[in-house]
Design a protein around this motif. Structure first.
Motif, short mmCIF file in Angstrom:
data_model
loop_
_atom_site.label_atom_id
_atom_site.label_comp_id
_atom_site.label_asym_id
_atom_site.label_seq_id
_atom_site.Cartn_x
_atom_site.Cartn_y
_atom_site.Cartn_z
N GLN A 61 0.83 -1.21 0.00
CA GLN A 61 0.00 0.00 0.00
C GLN A 61 0.87 1.26 0.00
OE1 GLN A 61 -2.24 -0.88 3.55
NE2 GLN A 61 -4.05 -1.51 2.39
N TRP B 140 -8.57 -13.28 5.11
CA TRP B 140 -8.60 -11.86 4.79
C TRP B 140 -7.19 -11.30 4.59
CZ3 TRP B 140 -11.95 -8.11 3.47
CH2 TRP B 140 -11.54 -6.79 3.60
N ASN C 71 -5.71 -12.53 1.39
CA ASN C 71 -6.41 -11.92 0.26
C ASN C 71 -5.96 -10.47 0.04
OD1 ASN C 71 -8.81 -12.40 -1.66
ND2 ASN C 71 -9.32 -10.43 -0.73
N GLU C 72 -5.66 -9.75 1.14
CA GLU C 72 -5.21 -8.36 1.02
C GLU C 72 -3.89 -8.26 0.26
OE1 GLU C 72 -6.50 -5.02 2.29
OE2 GLU C 72 -8.00 -6.42 1.53
N LYS D 295 -2.82 -10.26 -2.08
CA LYS D 295 -3.13 -10.48 -3.50
C LYS D 295 -3.77 -9.24 -4.12
CE LYS D 295 -5.66 -13.67 -6.54
NZ LYS D 295 -6.57 -12.72 -7.18
N CYS D 296 -4.79 -8.69 -3.47
CA CYS D 296 -5.51 -7.54 -4.02
C CYS D 296 -4.62 -6.30 -4.13
CB CYS D 296 -6.74 -7.23 -3.16
SG CYS D 296 -8.02 -8.51 -3.23
N GLU D 297 -3.84 -6.02 -3.07
CA GLU D 297 -2.99 -4.83 -3.09
C GLU D 297 -1.88 -4.95 -4.12
OE1 GLU D 297 -3.68 -2.15 -1.68
OE2 GLU D 297 -5.24 -2.78 -0.28
N GLU E 174 -2.08 -6.54 -6.95
CA GLU E 174 -2.70 -6.32 -8.25
C GLU E 174 -2.97 -4.83 -8.50
OE1 GLU E 174 -5.18 -10.51 -8.86
OE2 GLU E 174 -6.10 -8.85 -7.75
N GLU E 175 -3.26 -4.12 -7.43
CA GLU E 175 -3.58 -2.69 -7.54
C GLU E 175 -2.34 -1.84 -7.80
OE1 GLU E 175 -6.27 0.30 -7.91
OE2 GLU E 175 -6.69 -1.84 -7.61
N PRO F 150 0.20 -11.23 -9.56
CA PRO F 150 -0.14 -10.94 -8.15
C PRO F 150 0.71 -11.76 -7.18
CG PRO F 150 -1.82 -12.33 -9.15
CD PRO F 150 -0.89 -11.92 -10.26
N THR G 110 -7.41 -17.21 -0.30
CA THR G 110 -8.15 -15.95 -0.42
C THR G 110 -9.43 -16.05 0.40
OG1 THR G 110 -9.38 -16.69 -2.38
CG2 THR G 110 -7.25 -15.61 -2.76
#
Length: 404
Positions: free
Chosen positions: A227, A330, A333-334, A336-338, A340-341, A372, A384
């Motif tokens: 982040q 959770w 999963n964070e 992976k999502c972060e 990708e972002e 990712p 995830t």
């Protein structure tokens, strides 16, 4: 920017309490040589207590099987042994893979992050510190309630059994609390039994929270670093045309961002290779644990005199298991999502203002960010929030089978 006292907050602060309590803190606590030696002895005492806690329950399970006790009693003990074995397995992995060394990175990054003159980064970091705090509170409260009801209902059962044996000159056993093997009659030595159970309850509380929080903190740390990298990547160029000297400065910053991205990739891949079998064990056994507790809730005898204690214990145990697997899913999963972002954050910067060399570096970073970062379930797929749903579906299937 947060107040100065907030700047001293560390991502590891709350987890550190349990690491110290469990004897797993490997960084200096004091400047005193004697103090460090005292803590070393304390850590050995706690680790030996944890091994004793596990081995005494395993020994009791073998005794129950060898003497042909009722299946319900054996299954109840088996469930406790499985959960204790999960804790022991994770502790062995933490020690064997030297995961404690990774916490030094977190401590060093704390100082770097609070020294940055960037309010957005400080806000994100403080938010994740509060996330760890919520994990600690959720695990502490649910574990305390679960162990408290295990002990309260156990004491009730034991005292009732003692009264029955005295009234009818009987020799019934009380299968309650932590069932541990002891070379003496438990009901004839209640002070010793209750003292031992209190000590084992402390061991169970500390190490259950510790094993989950250590892993969760490492996962949150990785997501936090990604982040922060997003914020730096999005904002480092600005909107104005760059002069020659400005271009050189921006390229140096971009090089630092690229190096930090490689560090994060290495950190997550290293963490995954060391802990993927912890995730696998949690994934496999969580469905069984949730199913077992659900069946216990469904089949409770509401005419029993200690139904309140059994009901609260099973409900709190169900909540505890749900919290544990939710935190794991959770947090994974964070990451992976972060990750990708990050590619979107790079693209959102004014990359077109860079010279061809800088644009090429940006393209390489964006291409690298397309893959990712994931935490895997052993040799299988990514862990995830969808994996948590799969665990719940598996638990429902097990409940259906167990009831038939």
């Amino acid at each position: 920017m947060k107040p100065s006292k907030t700047k001293k907050a560390q991502l590891i602060s709350w987890t550190k309490v349990f690491m110290i309590g469990g004897g797993f803190w490997n960084q200096p606590l004091t400047n005193s040589y004697i103090g460090e030696k005292v803590y070393f002895c304390y850590s050995i005492f706690m680790k030996c207590g944890c091994f004793m806690w596990w081995s005494m329950m395993v020994g009791e399970l073998f005794r129950l099987v060898a003497y042909g006790y009722d299946v319900e009693i054996i299954l109840a003990q088996f469930g406790l042994v499985v959960n204790a074995s999960k804790i022991m397995f994770k502790l062995v992995v933490y020690i064997r893979e030297n995961l404690l060394a990774l916490f030094k990175d977190i401590t060093e990054k704390d100082v770097e992050i609070w020294n940055l003159d960037n309010e957005e980064i400080h806000t994100v970091y403080w938010k994740n510190i509060k996330l760890i705090k919520s994990y600690v509170l959720a695990l502490s409260v649910s574990t305390s309630l679960c162990l408290g009801m295990l002990d309260v209902s156990g004491i009730h059962v034991i005292l009732k059994t003692v009264e029955h044996n005295k009234a009818f000159n009987d020799t019934l056993e009380a299968h309650a609390m932590y069932q541990t093997i002891l070379p003496l009659n438990k009901l004839d030595n209640l002070p010793l039994l209750f003292t031992l159970q209190a000590y084992l309850a402390i061991i169970g509380f500390v190490y259950n929270c510790l094993t989950h929080l250590m892993f969760a903190t490492l996962l949150v740390y990785a997501a936090t670093q990604i982040q922060i990298l997003q914020i730096r990547s999005k904002n480092f160029i600005g909107a104005d045309q760059l002069s020659g000297s400005d271009m050189r400065d921006k390229l140096l910053v971009l090089k630092e961002i690229s190096q930090d991205h490689q560090y994060i990739i290495g950190f997550v891949e290293n963490l995954n290779s060391r802990t993927r079998y912890i995730v696998l064990v949690e994934f496999i056994l969580s469905s069984f644990d949730l199913a077992s507790v659900s069946v216990n809730l469904i089949t409770l005898d509401f005419s029993s005199s200690d139904i309140a204690g059994q009901l609260i214990f099973n409900l709190s145990f169900f909540v505890l298991l749900s919290i544990q697997i939710s935190i794991l899913g959770w947090s994974c999963n964070e990451i992976k999502c972060e990750s990708e972002e990050l590619a979107n954050a790079l693209y959102a910067s004014n990359w077109y203002l860079l010279n061809p060399k800088g644009q090429k570096m940006m393209q390489i970073m964006m291409a690298r960010a397309q893959k990712p970062l994931i935490m895997t379930i052993g040799p299988f797929g990514a862990m995830t929030t969808n994996s948590v749903l799969a665990i719940l579906k598996g638990a429902y299937s097990y409940v259906s089978i167990m009831r038939k």
